[in-house]
Write a protein that holds these residues in place. Structure first.
Motif, PDB file in Angstrom:
ATOM      1  N   GLY A 122       2.673   3.093  15.748  1.00  0.00           N
ATOM      2  CA  GLY A 122       4.064   2.979  16.170  1.00  0.00           C
ATOM      3  C   GLY A 122       5.035   3.809  15.369  1.00  0.00           C
ATOM      4  N   ASN A 123       5.373   3.368  14.161  1.00  0.00           N
ATOM      5  CA  ASN A 123       6.500   3.934  13.430  1.00  0.00           C
ATOM      6  C   ASN A 123       6.221   5.311  12.815  1.00  0.00           C
ATOM      7  OD1 ASN A 123       8.200   1.684  13.922  1.00  0.00           O
ATOM      8  ND2 ASN A 123       7.198   0.552  12.280  1.00  0.00           N
ATOM      9  N   HIS A 124       5.030   5.514  12.268  1.00  0.00           N
ATOM     10  CA  HIS A 124       4.732   6.814  11.673  1.00  0.00           C
ATOM     11  C   HIS A 124       4.748   7.913  12.737  1.00  0.00           C
ATOM     12  CE1 HIS A 124       2.950   9.873   9.113  1.00  0.00           C
ATOM     13  NE2 HIS A 124       2.045  10.091  10.054  1.00  0.00           N
ATOM     14  N   GLY A 125       4.140   7.657  13.869  1.00  0.00           N
ATOM     15  CA  GLY A 125       4.105   8.659  14.924  1.00  0.00           C
ATOM     16  C   GLY A 125       5.481   9.010  15.439  1.00  0.00           C
ATOM     17  N   ARG A 126       6.333   8.016  15.584  1.00  0.00           N
ATOM     18  CA  ARG A 126       7.694   8.308  16.030  1.00  0.00           C
ATOM     19  C   ARG A 126       8.427   9.145  14.987  1.00  0.00           C
ATOM     20  NH1 ARG A 126      12.624   4.181  17.923  1.00  0.00           N
ATOM     21  NH2 ARG A 126      14.024   5.879  18.556  1.00  0.00           N
ATOM     22  N   ALA A 127       8.182   8.860  13.705  1.00  0.00           N
ATOM     23  CA  ALA A 127       8.830   9.624  12.643  1.00  0.00           C
ATOM     24  C   ALA A 127       8.373  11.080  12.651  1.00  0.00           C
ATOM     25  CB  ALA A 127       8.541   8.973  11.297  1.00  0.00           C
ATOM     26  N   VAL A 128       7.082  11.313  12.853  1.00  0.00           N
ATOM     27  CA  VAL A 128       6.583  12.686  12.944  1.00  0.00           C
ATOM     28  C   VAL A 128       7.198  13.393  14.147  1.00  0.00           C
ATOM     29  CG1 VAL A 128       4.522  14.111  13.340  1.00  0.00           C
ATOM     30  CG2 VAL A 128       4.430  12.194  11.723  1.00  0.00           C
ATOM     31  N   ALA A 129       7.277  12.679  15.260  1.00  0.00           N
ATOM     32  CA  ALA A 129       7.880  13.258  16.463  1.00  0.00           C
ATOM     33  C   ALA A 129       9.357  13.579  16.239  1.00  0.00           C
ATOM     34  CB  ALA A 129       7.714  12.298  17.640  1.00  0.00           C
ATOM     35  N   ASP A 189      -0.784   9.654   7.756  1.00  0.00           N
ATOM     36  CA  ASP A 189      -0.473   8.851   6.574  1.00  0.00           C
ATOM     37  C   ASP A 189      -1.716   8.196   5.988  1.00  0.00           C
ATOM     38  OD1 ASP A 189      -0.860   7.012   8.582  1.00  0.00           O
ATOM     39  OD2 ASP A 189       0.949   5.857   8.178  1.00  0.00           O
ATOM     40  N   THR A 190      -2.880   8.501   6.535  1.00  0.00           N
ATOM     41  CA  THR A 190      -4.130   8.069   5.920  1.00  0.00           C
ATOM     42  C   THR A 190      -4.997   9.288   5.655  1.00  0.00           C
ATOM     43  OG1 THR A 190      -5.933   6.446   6.051  1.00  0.00           O
ATOM     44  CG2 THR A 190      -5.460   7.708   8.054  1.00  0.00           C
ATOM     45  N   SER A 191      -6.014   9.121   4.821  1.00  0.00           N
ATOM     46  CA  SER A 191      -6.812  10.266   4.388  1.00  0.00           C
ATOM     47  C   SER A 191      -8.283  10.046   4.692  1.00  0.00           C
ATOM     48  CB  SER A 191      -6.613  10.497   2.887  1.00  0.00           C
ATOM     49  OG  SER A 191      -6.942   9.330   2.151  1.00  0.00           O
ATOM     50  N   TRP A 192      -9.034  11.130   4.671  1.00  0.00           N
ATOM     51  CA  TRP A 192     -10.479  11.098   4.868  1.00  0.00           C
ATOM     52  C   TRP A 192     -11.059  12.274   4.083  1.00  0.00           C
ATOM     53  CZ3 TRP A 192      -6.937  11.511   8.946  1.00  0.00           C
ATOM     54  CH2 TRP A 192      -6.731  12.791   9.452  1.00  0.00           C
ATOM     55  N   PRO A 193     -12.366  12.333   3.913  1.00  0.00           N
ATOM     56  CA  PRO A 193     -12.963  13.411   3.118  1.00  0.00           C
ATOM     57  C   PRO A 193     -12.507  14.795   3.596  1.00  0.00           C
ATOM     58  CG  PRO A 193     -14.608  11.741   3.555  1.00  0.00           C
ATOM     59  CD  PRO A 193     -13.399  11.354   4.365  1.00  0.00           C
ATOM     60  N   GLY A 194     -11.948  15.571   2.677  1.00  0.00           N
ATOM     61  CA  GLY A 194     -11.475  16.902   3.005  1.00  0.00           C
ATOM     62  C   GLY A 194     -10.039  16.959   3.467  1.00  0.00           C
ATOM     63  N   TYR A 195      -9.404  15.804   3.656  1.00  0.00           N
ATOM     64  CA  TYR A 195      -8.007  15.756   4.114  1.00  0.00           C
ATOM     65  C   TYR A 195      -7.246  14.813   3.190  1.00  0.00           C
ATOM     66  CZ  TYR A 195      -3.935  15.134   7.152  1.00  0.00           C
ATOM     67  OH  TYR A 195      -2.649  15.084   7.660  1.00  0.00           O
ATOM     68  N   THR A 196      -6.593  15.371   2.187  1.00  0.00           N
ATOM     69  CA  THR A 196      -5.931  14.533   1.181  1.00  0.00           C
ATOM     70  C   THR A 196      -4.495  14.937   0.868  1.00  0.00           C
ATOM     71  OG1 THR A 196      -6.864  15.896  -0.601  1.00  0.00           O
ATOM     72  CG2 THR A 196      -8.121  13.928   0.066  1.00  0.00           C
ATOM     73  N   SER A 197      -4.147  16.197   1.039  1.00  0.00           N
ATOM     74  CA  SER A 197      -2.824  16.664   0.602  1.00  0.00           C
ATOM     75  C   SER A 197      -1.698  15.991   1.371  1.00  0.00           C
ATOM     76  CB  SER A 197      -2.720  18.185   0.746  1.00  0.00           C
ATOM     77  OG  SER A 197      -3.608  18.838  -0.136  1.00  0.00           O
ATOM     78  N   VAL A 198      -1.780  15.997   2.699  1.00  0.00           N
ATOM     79  CA  VAL A 198      -0.694  15.435   3.508  1.00  0.00           C
ATOM     80  C   VAL A 198      -0.492  13.942   3.235  1.00  0.00           C
ATOM     81  CG1 VAL A 198       0.071  14.931   5.866  1.00  0.00           C
ATOM     82  CG2 VAL A 198      -0.799  17.208   5.301  1.00  0.00           C
ATOM     83  N   PRO A 199      -1.546  13.116   3.260  1.00  0.00           N
ATOM     84  CA  PRO A 199      -1.310  11.696   2.956  1.00  0.00           C
ATOM     85  C   PRO A 199      -0.797  11.462   1.536  1.00  0.00           C
ATOM     86  CG  PRO A 199      -3.658  12.151   3.273  1.00  0.00           C
ATOM     87  CD  PRO A 199      -2.927  13.354   3.728  1.00  0.00           C
ATOM     88  N   GLN A 231       3.533  -4.936   1.997  1.00  0.00           N
ATOM     89  CA  GLN A 231       2.626  -4.915   3.137  1.00  0.00           C
ATOM     90  C   GLN A 231       1.557  -3.841   2.933  1.00  0.00           C
ATOM     91  OE1 GLN A 231       5.963  -4.973   3.159  1.00  0.00           O
ATOM     92  NE2 GLN A 231       6.825  -5.839   5.028  1.00  0.00           N
ATOM     93  N   ILE A 232       0.354  -4.101   3.448  1.00  0.00           N
ATOM     94  CA  ILE A 232      -0.740  -3.127   3.341  1.00  0.00           C
ATOM     95  C   ILE A 232      -1.350  -2.901   4.713  1.00  0.00           C
ATOM     96  CG2 ILE A 232      -2.976  -2.579   2.314  1.00  0.00           C
ATOM     97  CD1 ILE A 232      -2.283  -4.386  -0.020  1.00  0.00           C
ATOM     98  N   GLY A 233      -1.334  -1.634   5.150  1.00  0.00           N
ATOM     99  CA  GLY A 233      -2.077  -1.216   6.329  1.00  0.00           C
ATOM    100  C   GLY A 233      -3.255  -0.383   5.832  1.00  0.00           C
ATOM    101  N   VAL A 234      -3.100   0.961   5.884  1.00  0.00           N
ATOM    102  CA  VAL A 234      -4.094   1.818   5.239  1.00  0.00           C
ATOM    103  C   VAL A 234      -3.855   1.878   3.737  1.00  0.00           C
ATOM    104  CG1 VAL A 234      -4.498   3.215   7.291  1.00  0.00           C
ATOM    105  CG2 VAL A 234      -2.744   3.923   5.630  1.00  0.00           C
ATOM    106  N   GLY A 235      -2.650   1.473   3.293  1.00  0.00           N
ATOM    107  CA  GLY A 235      -2.362   1.394   1.870  1.00  0.00           C
ATOM    108  C   GLY A 235      -1.398   2.429   1.336  1.00  0.00           C
ATOM    109  N   ALA A 236      -0.823   3.288   2.183  1.00  0.00           N
ATOM    110  CA  ALA A 236       0.046   4.362   1.687  1.00  0.00           C
ATOM    111  C   ALA A 236       1.300   3.816   1.015  1.00  0.00           C
ATOM    112  CB  ALA A 236       0.411   5.306   2.826  1.00  0.00           C
TER     113      ALA A 236
END
Length: 396
Positions: A122-129, A189-199, A231-236
């Motif tokens: 919801g909110n993160h995607g709207r913010a990016v948009a 706003d979450t990360s995975w192997p090889g993708y860390t800078s943006v989050p 609050q904790i979702g993915v933890g950012a």
């Protein structure tokens, strides 16, 4: 009321979790965005009386930079950093100097055509948009199949293409990752192997909230909080809070209480296991912004070592907290109210007296709670708070 799960963190460290907050560069960046103003730090005596403490502050993020949630802080800083890095790679230089969003838009013009992509509940995607719209870029936002129509329409109102993924938020994240290309930047706003800078930049962006709180408490000549509930979702966001209050030389070291939905308690479950784990879906909860099955790899080291106590709650606690906040004239959606919900659940449990000692609460304590979103689903808000079907405007 419904059940809860409580975990005293066995991984918590008494030492600082890392090098500390990222400095005030994100705050200075946000000050250049249109409509910037510090959000209110509300003193809520009614809540303090109800919880049996001296003070309860609510950092009210129901209106931030024209949107009904705090997510624009992380999304905007991460978008800026990602675009600037992209500009250096393609054009050989960054964007400075600039003073207004119009000047920044002119500099971004040289990168077109370019799309920003993200997964969201919801909110993160709207913010990016919103950032894409401000900078004259395209946006493509991936959402889980259970997302309510009101939140999809809010994202579409920013000019974004919304793609509904058949699955959970985690499935939407996986799909968004496939978009990465020369002409498409993934702002996750979450990360995975090889993708860390943006989050990591997303976490840095949230620091603006904490600096604002510090400055306001200093202005009021108040010491820092004894307990911070996050609050904790993915933890950012929890990582940003942990980083701030567990930094070397931090002016205070409050207890940290992390709150998750019972059906999506990925951080609590990971701490129990001693390493990040993925919870199978569906992760259904009215706390949609927290319905995540996998912790962010960037957030994990900070949150797992910094948060003192974790609690997982069922949805009825969030609804009770929404009504409680409304009595203090604070409009809060289900995710926004989750912090207070976790504290209410803990203190009203059968071991409430023991819980008070666990988190260091007494009649002299000060508590900081974050209302991280407003009524992002206005019809749901009206049903929960008023028992009616009338809609509530999400805009100021």
């Amino acid at each position: 009321m419904s059940r809860i799960r409580v975990l005293l963190n066995p991984l918590a460290s008494a030492s600082p979790v890392d090098a500390g907050p990222p400095g005030r560069e994100p705050l200075e960046f946000h000050r250049r965005l249109p409509g910037y103003a510090p959000t209110p730090l509300m003193d809520t005596p009614r809540l303090a009386d109800s919880l049996g403490v001296r003070r309860v502050w609510v950092k009210d993020e129901s209106h931030r930079l024209g949107l009904p949630a705090f997510k624009i802080l992380g999304a905007s800083w991460a978008t800026y950093r990602a675009l600037e890095e992209h500009a250096r790679e393609r054009l050989g230089s960054g964007f400075e100097p600039w003073q207004s969003i119009e000047e920044l838009k002119e500099k971004v013009e040289h990168l077109k055509p370019l799309t920003l992509a993200a997964a969201t509940d919801g909110n993160h995607g709207r913010a990016v948009a919103r950032m894409a719209r401000l900078l004259g870029l395209r946006s493509r936002i991936f959402v889980p199949s259970e997302m309510v129509r009101a939140r999809i329409e809010a994202i579409e109102s920013e000019g974004a293409e919304v793609v509904v993924v058949d699955g959970t938020y985690d499935d939407a994240v996986a799909r968004s990752a496939e978009e990465a290309a020369e002409r498409c930047l993934v702002i996750s706003d979450t990360s995975w192997p090889g993708y860390t800078s943006v989050p990591r930049w997303v976490i840095e962006g949230y620091s603006t909230i904490l600096w604002e709180i510090d400055r306001e408490l200093e202005r009021r000549e108040e010491k820092g909080p004894d307990l911070v509930v996050v609050q904790i979702g993915v933890g950012a966001f929890a990582a940003a809070v942990t980083r701030h209050y567990r930094a070397p030389g931090a002016p205070s070291r409050p207890k940290l209480l992390g709150v998750e939905p019972e059906r999506a308690a990925c951080m609590l479950s990971s701490v129990e296991a001693g390493h990040p784990v993925q919870l199978p879906g569906p992760h259904t909860s009215v706390m949609a912004g927290l319905s995540c099955g996998t912790p962010s790899l960037i957030a994990w080291p900070l949150v797992s070592r910094g948060v003192d106590v974790f609690i997982a709650i069922e949805d009825e606690w969030a609804k009770e907290a929404m009504r409680e906040l409304a009595r203090s004239n604070i409009v809060s959606g289900e995710t926004g109210a989750a912090g207070l919900a976790g504290l209410l659940a803990l203190l009203k449990s059968k071991t409430g007296a023991e819980a008070r000692k666990l988190i260091g609460l007494n009649e002299e304590a000060s508590v900081l709670i974050f209302n991280c979103e407003g009524a992002t689903d206005p019809e749901s808000y009206a049903r929960v708070v008023y028992g009616a079907n009338k809609a509530v405007s999400e805009n100021p």
